[in-house]
Structure formats: C-alpha cells, structure tokens
Design an enzyme around this catalytic site. Structure first.
Site, mmCIF file in Angstrom:
data_model
loop_
_atom_site.group_PDB
_atom_site.id
_atom_site.type_symbol
_atom_site.label_atom_id
_atom_site.label_comp_id
_atom_site.label_asym_id
_atom_site.label_seq_id
_atom_site.Cartn_x
_atom_site.Cartn_y
_atom_site.Cartn_z
ATOM 1 N N ARG A 178 1.361 -9.152 -6.895
ATOM 2 C CA ARG A 178 0.435 -8.043 -7.182
ATOM 3 C C ARG A 178 1.090 -6.664 -7.010
ATOM 4 O O ARG A 178 0.462 -5.708 -6.548
ATOM 5 C CB ARG A 178 -0.828 -8.142 -6.292
ATOM 6 C CG ARG A 178 -1.570 -9.444 -6.433
ATOM 7 C CD ARG A 178 -2.180 -9.630 -7.828
ATOM 8 N NE ARG A 178 -2.671 -10.982 -7.971
ATOM 9 C CZ ARG A 178 -1.966 -11.981 -8.529
ATOM 10 N NH1 ARG A 178 -0.769 -11.777 -9.060
ATOM 11 N NH2 ARG A 178 -2.474 -13.184 -8.606
ATOM 12 N N SER A 227 -10.631 -10.486 -6.366
ATOM 13 C CA SER A 227 -10.171 -10.941 -5.048
ATOM 14 C C SER A 227 -9.958 -9.731 -4.147
ATOM 15 O O SER A 227 -9.213 -8.818 -4.497
ATOM 16 C CB SER A 227 -8.855 -11.706 -5.172
ATOM 17 O OG SER A 227 -9.093 -12.910 -5.841
ATOM 18 N N GLU A 297 -6.277 -6.403 -1.219
ATOM 19 C CA GLU A 297 -5.674 -6.418 -2.561
ATOM 20 C C GLU A 297 -6.318 -5.312 -3.398
ATOM 21 O O GLU A 297 -5.666 -4.631 -4.166
ATOM 22 C CB GLU A 297 -5.893 -7.784 -3.233
ATOM 23 C CG GLU A 297 -5.321 -7.831 -4.650
ATOM 24 C CD GLU A 297 -5.360 -9.220 -5.267
ATOM 25 O OE1 GLU A 297 -5.188 -10.210 -4.533
ATOM 26 O OE2 GLU A 297 -5.577 -9.297 -6.491
#
Ligand code: FAD
Length: 305
Positions: A178, A227, A297
């Site tokens: 990510r 998420s 995240e």
C-alpha cells in the site's frame, strides 16, 4: 500539523486557470465516508498544462493535496488547508495501445479492468474490486486477490509541487504494501500498464468471481473507507479486531462493520471525529487484547475542528 500559510486571503493568490476553482468547497460529498469539512480551494484542472502552470504560480508554502474518489481517505471535520486537486472527466480516458493500457489519473479502476477484458488482456482483473481512481491506485499500490499495481505498472507521468513534470518508468519506482516510494508531492496525471493476452472467458469469469466475493464479504453499499488498518506482519487485522470483541462497536454515528470488522461505517450522521475515535478505540482494544499494534491504512487528513 497545521502549516503556517503566508497569506491573509487565499482568493488573492489563485491565478487565472482554464479549469474550475471553487472556494470553501465541501468535500464530504466527494468521499466514500460522506463526512468531513471543506477544502479552502478545490481545483479541477482542464489539462496537464493547466495543472502544471497553476502549481508553478502558487506560493510553495501552500499545501496541495490530490484527491481521487476518497475511497481510502477520512477527511477531518475542520476540512483541508490549502488546495485540493481533483481530476474531472478530462482526466478519465482509458486508451488501449496493443498489450498496454494508458489511463488518466481520474479514470475509475473498474474502467481499466473492463477495457482489459474487452481487449482480452489479463493481469487487470483485481482492479474490478478496487473502487478508486488510477491516481489513488498507484499512490496506494492498490491490490487484491494476490495482485497489485506493481504487477502491471509500466510508466507514469507526474507533476511535482513546483509544477515540473516527471516521467516515471517501472525501473525507477518501488512499490511496497500500500505504498510507493515516489516523492510525497508527486501528483500522478496518467499511467501506462502492461498486460498479457489471455482467454477472455477466463478473464470474465475471474472478474465475476472477484465481484461476487466482494459482495459477499464487504459492506459495499455503505459509507466506508475500505480496509481501515494494514495487516500487521503475520496477522489479519480483522481477526485481531474480532478477537478484541470490536465487531459492531459504535461511537456516535460510526460503527465497526458487522459484515467485515476491518471496515468502519458511517451510519448516516457520523462526524469524521466519531470515525477516527472509533478507529483509535479499536487500536487500543486490540493492543490490550493481543499486544499487536494496528497501523491505519486509511489516510486521515485535515484539520480537527
Ligand atoms: C469498499 C472498499 C473496498 C476497497 N478494497 C480495496 C482493495 O481490495 N484493495 C486496495 O488496495 N484498496 C481497497 N480499497 C481502498 C481504496 O479503494 C484504494 O486505496 C484506492 O486505490 C484509493 O483510490 P482513490 O482514488 O479513492 O484515492 P483517495 O482515497 O482519494 O486517495 C488516497 C491517497 O492517494 C492520493 N492520491 C489520490 N489521487 C492521486 C494522484 N492522482 N496522484 C498522487 N496521489 C493521489 C491521495 O492524496 C491520498 O493520499 C477499498 C475501499 C473501499 C471503500
């Protein structure tokens, strides 16, 4: 942390542009969470040159932030200081070039997956399940079902905070979970991806499986940011959250999804503070229960009110 900006009225420093400028622009309707405050300035550039000239002319102390469709972002209730750049329909084309696909920053990921399917190109199926734009996908090295942007990335064009344009090739960018290592001020304007020719029936089947699995496991038709926490090494974030008894936990108008407990949901009237407080409470409970630290995240951005 808030940056001291050397102007008294932001109207004074905004140059003439061909694109669209909005002052004190609500951002909540532009993000998946549907919450948060306003941008001091929202700029939708007409084209690459318009964006580059704009960045060259505004003082470097003024913060600039690109926004996709806010599917990985929590904008705080006090809004965003400085300038938010948004890519409109002029930056939404997806063009097939042999086994390559060129996509502009504002193109939805799913449009790229569909273009690949039409051309019989494989490698793009995972983008069917990521609800953001291509700009956000590169920045976040978006991934799902064992594939990520790194696997298909060929090149990109980005503009920096001073308006200089940079060509990035797959040999001079590094992707990790990510994350990409390009300088923080780079704004991606377009990218080219490389696929391989495959069996269109298998590609279609894989995309359908991904769509069905998403539908089954994620609260897709809710106000969410995807998420919430990264999977800590060797752990699944959702299992840690479940283990700490947080499934369904609620603060104000924000709730931990009962369907997928690594998703936080705005049940309708949540403030960004409700959502952030809920996330921090989940982190505390997981730490107490398992000793594992959860890292966000979702990008939490902007001024607290
Ligand atoms: C229901 C749901 C499911 C999701 N599933 C997945 C999944 O399976 N896999 C996954 O990886 N993610 C998933 N996400 C998260 C999200 O969709 C991805 O991170 C996506 O890539 C973010 O794209 P965006 O355009 O919405 O970016 P935003 O959320 O708008 O921005 C994210 C970050 O990218 C930056 N950014 C945006 N555009 C640009 C640009 N042009 N240049 C430089 N930086 C830019 C922003 O400043 C910000 O830092 C999911 C989200 C939701 C709501």
């Amino acid at each position: 942390m808030s940056v001291a900006v050397p102007y008294t009225d932001i109207h004074e420093i905004i140059p003439n542009v061909r694109g669209k400028i909005e002052f004190d622009a609500p951002l909540s309707k532009l993000t998946w969470f549907r919450t948060g405050g306003n941008a001091d300035v929202l700029f939708t550039p007409e084209d690459e040159n318009d964006l580059s000239e704009f960045l060259k002319s505004i003082p470097s102390a003024i913060p600039v932030m690109p926004l996709g469709v806010g599917s990985n972002m929590l904008i705080r209730d006090g809004g965003i200081e400085g300038i938010v750049i948004r890519f409109g329909k002029n930056f939404s084309s997806v063009i097939l070039e042999g086994s390559f696909i060129k996509a502009f920053a504002g193109a939805p990921d799913i449009s790229v997956a569909r273009k690949a399917l039409d051309a019989g190109l494989t490698g793009f199926e995972f983008l069917r399940g990521v609800p953001g734009t291509i700009g956000g996908a590169i920045k976040m090295n978006a991934g799902a079902y064992g594939s990520e942007i790194r696997d298909i990335f060929y090149s990109a064009r980005a503009v920096d905070r001073d308006g200089n344009i940079h060509q990035i090739n797959k040999d001079n960018i590094e992707f990790s979970y990510r994350h990409t290592n390009v300088p923080n001020d780079y704004i991606f304007m377009e990218a080219t991806f490389e696929g391989k020719f495959g069996d269109p029936d298998l590609i279609r089947k894989r995309m359908k499986e991904i769509g069905d699995q998403r539908e089954e496991s994620q609260p897709l038709r809710t106000r969410t940011g995807g998420s919430t926490f990264k999977n800590p090494s060797g752990h699944s974030a959702w299992k840690l959250i479940e283990g700490a008894g947080c499934r369904g936990l609620k603060i104000g108008g924000a709730r931990v999804s009962k369907k997928h407990c690594n998703f936080l949901i705005n049940e309708g009237d949540a403030t960004a503070k409700d959502i952030e407080d809920l996330g921090d409470e989940v982190r505390r409970r997981v730490m107490n229960n398992s000793g594992v630290k959860l890292d966000w995240e979702i990008k939490r951005i902007g001024r607290r009110r």
